[in-house]
Design an enzyme around this catalytic site. Sequence first.
Site, PDB file in Angstrom:
ATOM      1  CE  LYS A 127      -4.832   0.428   0.609  1.00 19.97           C
ATOM      2  NZ  LYS A 127      -5.801   0.338  -0.289  1.00 19.97           N
ATOM      3  CG  ASP A 167      -7.216   2.850  -0.317  1.00 15.51           C
ATOM      4  OD1 ASP A 167      -8.169   2.067  -0.939  1.00 15.51           O
ATOM      5  OD2 ASP A 167      -8.124   3.982  -0.136  1.00 15.51           O
TER       6      ASP A 167
HETATM    7  P1  NDP Z   1     -13.355   8.092  -2.815  1.00 17.57           P
HETATM    8  O1  NDP Z   1     -12.119   8.652  -2.497  1.00 17.57           O
HETATM    9  O2  NDP Z   1     -13.303   7.703  -3.941  1.00 17.57           O
HETATM   10  O3  NDP Z   1     -14.111   7.857  -1.523  1.00 17.57           O
HETATM   11  C1  NDP Z   1     -13.958   8.349  -0.140  1.00 17.57           C
HETATM   12  C2  NDP Z   1     -15.465   8.550   0.432  1.00 17.57           C
HETATM   13  O4  NDP Z   1     -15.487   8.451   2.005  1.00 17.57           O
HETATM   14  C3  NDP Z   1     -15.855   9.844   0.439  1.00 17.57           C
HETATM   15  O5  NDP Z   1     -17.070   9.990   0.407  1.00 17.57           O
HETATM   16  C4  NDP Z   1     -15.292  11.320   1.522  1.00 17.57           C
HETATM   17  O6  NDP Z   1     -16.240  12.238   1.966  1.00 17.57           O
HETATM   18  C5  NDP Z   1     -14.844   9.766   3.020  1.00 17.57           C
HETATM   19  N1  NDP Z   1     -14.272   9.539   3.460  1.00 17.57           N
HETATM   20  C6  NDP Z   1     -13.118   9.684   3.124  1.00 17.57           C
HETATM   21  N2  NDP Z   1     -12.423   9.943   3.750  1.00 17.57           N
HETATM   22  C7  NDP Z   1     -12.243   9.928   5.203  1.00 17.57           C
HETATM   23  C8  NDP Z   1     -12.734  10.729   6.533  1.00 17.57           C
HETATM   24  N3  NDP Z   1     -11.460  10.636   6.906  1.00 17.57           N
HETATM   25  N4  NDP Z   1     -14.026  11.022   7.131  1.00 17.57           N
HETATM   26  C9  NDP Z   1     -15.542  10.512   6.959  1.00 17.57           C
HETATM   27  N5  NDP Z   1     -15.276  10.863   5.005  1.00 17.57           N
HETATM   28  C10 NDP Z   1     -13.992   9.846   4.175  1.00 17.57           C
HETATM   29  O7  NDP Z   1     -12.337   6.535  -1.532  1.00 17.57           O
HETATM   30  P2  NDP Z   1     -12.843   5.106  -2.501  1.00 17.57           P
HETATM   31  O8  NDP Z   1     -13.920   5.114  -2.735  1.00 17.57           O
HETATM   32  O9  NDP Z   1     -12.205   3.952  -3.451  1.00 17.57           O
HETATM   33  O10 NDP Z   1     -12.361   4.504  -0.624  1.00 17.57           O
HETATM   34  C11 NDP Z   1     -13.589   4.049   0.073  1.00 17.57           C
HETATM   35  C12 NDP Z   1     -12.992   3.021   1.495  1.00 17.57           C
HETATM   36  O11 NDP Z   1     -12.978   2.106   0.579  1.00 17.57           O
HETATM   37  C13 NDP Z   1     -11.724   3.269   1.439  1.00 17.57           C
HETATM   38  O12 NDP Z   1     -11.728   2.421   2.930  1.00 17.57           O
HETATM   39  C14 NDP Z   1     -10.832   2.793   0.808  1.00 17.57           C
HETATM   40  O13 NDP Z   1      -9.574   2.349   1.257  1.00 17.57           O
HETATM   41  C15 NDP Z   1     -11.426   1.468   0.751  1.00 17.57           C
HETATM   42  N6  NDP Z   1     -11.597   0.636  -0.135  1.00 17.57           N
HETATM   43  C16 NDP Z   1     -11.042   1.433  -1.948  1.00 17.57           C
HETATM   44  C17 NDP Z   1     -11.237   0.175  -3.320  1.00 17.57           C
HETATM   45  C18 NDP Z   1     -11.156   0.809  -4.598  1.00 17.57           C
HETATM   46  O14 NDP Z   1     -10.883   0.286  -5.361  1.00 17.57           O
HETATM   47  N7  NDP Z   1     -11.178   2.377  -5.070  1.00 17.57           N
HETATM   48  C19 NDP Z   1     -11.083  -1.437  -3.155  1.00 17.57           C
HETATM   49  C20 NDP Z   1     -11.436  -1.449  -1.380  1.00 17.57           C
HETATM   50  C21 NDP Z   1     -11.286  -1.162   0.029  1.00 17.57           C
HETATM   51  P3  NDP Z   1     -15.069  13.360   1.207  1.00 17.57           P
HETATM   52  O15 NDP Z   1     -15.240  13.567  -0.295  1.00 17.57           O
HETATM   53  O16 NDP Z   1     -16.031  14.562   2.478  1.00 17.57           O
HETATM   54  O17 NDP Z   1     -14.021  13.248   1.705  1.00 17.57           O
HETATM   55  O1  2IT Z   2      -8.589  -1.538  -0.830  1.00 17.05           O
HETATM   56  C1  2IT Z   2      -7.514  -1.780  -1.378  1.00 17.05           C
HETATM   57  O2  2IT Z   2      -7.973  -3.207  -2.166  1.00 17.05           O
HETATM   58  C2  2IT Z   2      -7.432  -1.495  -2.963  1.00 17.05           C
HETATM   59  N1  2IT Z   2      -7.735   0.195  -2.393  1.00 17.05           N
HETATM   60  C3  2IT Z   2      -7.491  -1.603  -4.399  1.00 17.05           C
HETATM   61  C4  2IT Z   2      -5.982  -2.251  -4.457  1.00 17.05           C
HETATM   62  C5  2IT Z   2      -6.120  -2.610  -5.454  1.00 17.05           C
HETATM   63  O3  2IT Z   2      -4.451  -2.554  -5.901  1.00 17.05           O
HETATM   64  O4  2IT Z   2      -6.593  -2.112  -7.176  1.00 17.05           O
END
Ligand code: NDP
Ligand code: 2IT
Length: 446
Positions: A127, A167
């Site tokens: 990561k 992420d």
């Molecule tokens: P994005 O940046 O697209 O969206 C994040 C969302 O979460 C936004 O709505 C944001 O609100 C909110 N958020 C982020 N940080 C905070 C915080 N500290 N407090 C409150 N709200 C928060 O990210 P993703 O959708 O890609 O990721 C969301 C989660 O999913 C994370 O935990 C990530 O690790 C996990 N994840 C993502 C993957 C992927 O493929 N993208 C794969 C597996 C897991 P705001 O805009 O107001 O900050």
């Molecule tokens: O938390 C996760 O699994 C991710 N943000 C996606 C990682 C990836 O390599 O696609």
Amino acid sequence: MLDEKLDDIYDEVLRRNPAEPEFHQAVREVLGSVGPVLTKFPQYTAQKIIQRICEPERQIIFRVPWQDDNGDVHINRGYRVEFNSALGPFKGGLRFHPSVSLGTVKFLGFEQIFKNSLTGMPIGGGKGGSDFDPKGRSDNEVMRFCQSFMTELYRHIGEYTDVPAGDIGVGTREIGWMFGQYKRITNRYESGTLTGKGLSWGGALVRPEATGYGAVFFLQEMLKVQGREIEGRTCVVSGAGNVAIHAIEKLQQLGGRVLACSDSQGYVYDPDGIDLPTLRQVKEVERERLTKYVEYRPGATFHKRGNIWEVPTEVALPCATQNELAAADARLLVANGCLAVAEGANMPTTPEGLDVLRAGGVLFGPGKAANAGGVATSALEMQQNAARDSWTFAHTEAKLGEIMSSIHEQCAATAEAYGRPGDYVLGANIAGFVKVADAMVALGLI
Ligand code: NDP
Ligand code: 2IT
């Protein structure tokens, strides 16, 4: 409670990694599950597999200097923690958020090891990220930051070494700017070095949707065991980013009624169901705050600093960030008759929150299983890149569905085998761990 041997190992992790509470939390959760495995397989203890798995293979920390549109200079810190490559090249996302510290990246990298193992794909765990805050920055500023970040990162990554993706704060746009800089520095069009690319330059269909869709497929499998369906059920999804939007899309396709979603400012409640085109317009096209949603949808209300878990729901998908669902939130969910929680985010439920959900009999799909669809589809993107091929949406979505049901099956069967049927946390931790541990033993003391 950990058994005595694991307790000593955990104390050592605390001592060697001070001031990294999220990393400690992630380690504690896994150690809480693997006790019976050590009894069954004494070679893991002899080979000090737990101690080795808690120590990253390599940790890279670097300066990221960049200039804003006024010419002012900013210095951020970049990280890449290459945690474990027993199963394949390091694989995991990059997070750009002001809260990112070494401990955050280590917790995410540690979780990634077991998640990636569960996918059945040949990928190790890693990561990275930065404490850079993209909010309010122009496209040019974010591009300059991405280029500066990659100017150091490029020497550490590659399709056989380490393959970053997105992420929080990193989507296709940022991957594009980083891939462009990688290509420029190396003079090589190595598609397999980054995943989450755009479709016209080596990306794969379904990767943007995969994490959210996958979490809903996992939820569907958990409900199926109880003879239940998503159709007609009320749902609440926290977050409004990549994972949340696609979880909402799939829930709605399967007949779920999604009543609320959120961002860091508060939550939107829409009694008619979240309108996906409006949400996408606000978040993806305008890149605006969620408050804008209610300007388009007068029937909806925005609850500034409100707690989304107070909305009564049968299904809850935390898809924002770590530790966003604490004990008090879990009590609200249980009191309101919640049936199932599937974690789209990484470690969104606190340990105390999990205790409350367990005691309340709520089905619980932990992130390392439920959100593994994203990284699994990244591995499918790597496959397509290696073969210079591209698959259709339907074919790729079907593969994602198969992977998620296989992960569910592994977790359920492992929980059953260890005498805790229905405990997906135990099942995910043990099934994910054993495969990595066996590979580490096979590869010798490296
Ligand atoms: P994005 O940046 O697209 O969206 C994040 C969302 O979460 C936004 O709505 C944001 O609100 C909110 N958020 C982020 N940080 C905070 C915080 N500290 N407090 C409150 N709200 C928060 O990210 P993703 O959708 O890609 O990721 C969301 C989660 O999913 C994370 O935990 C990530 O690790 C996990 N994840 C993502 C993957 C992927 O493929 N993208 C794969 C597996 C897991 P705001 O805009 O107001 O900050
Ligand atoms: O938390 C996760 O699994 C991710 N943000 C996606 C990682 C990836 O390599 O696609």
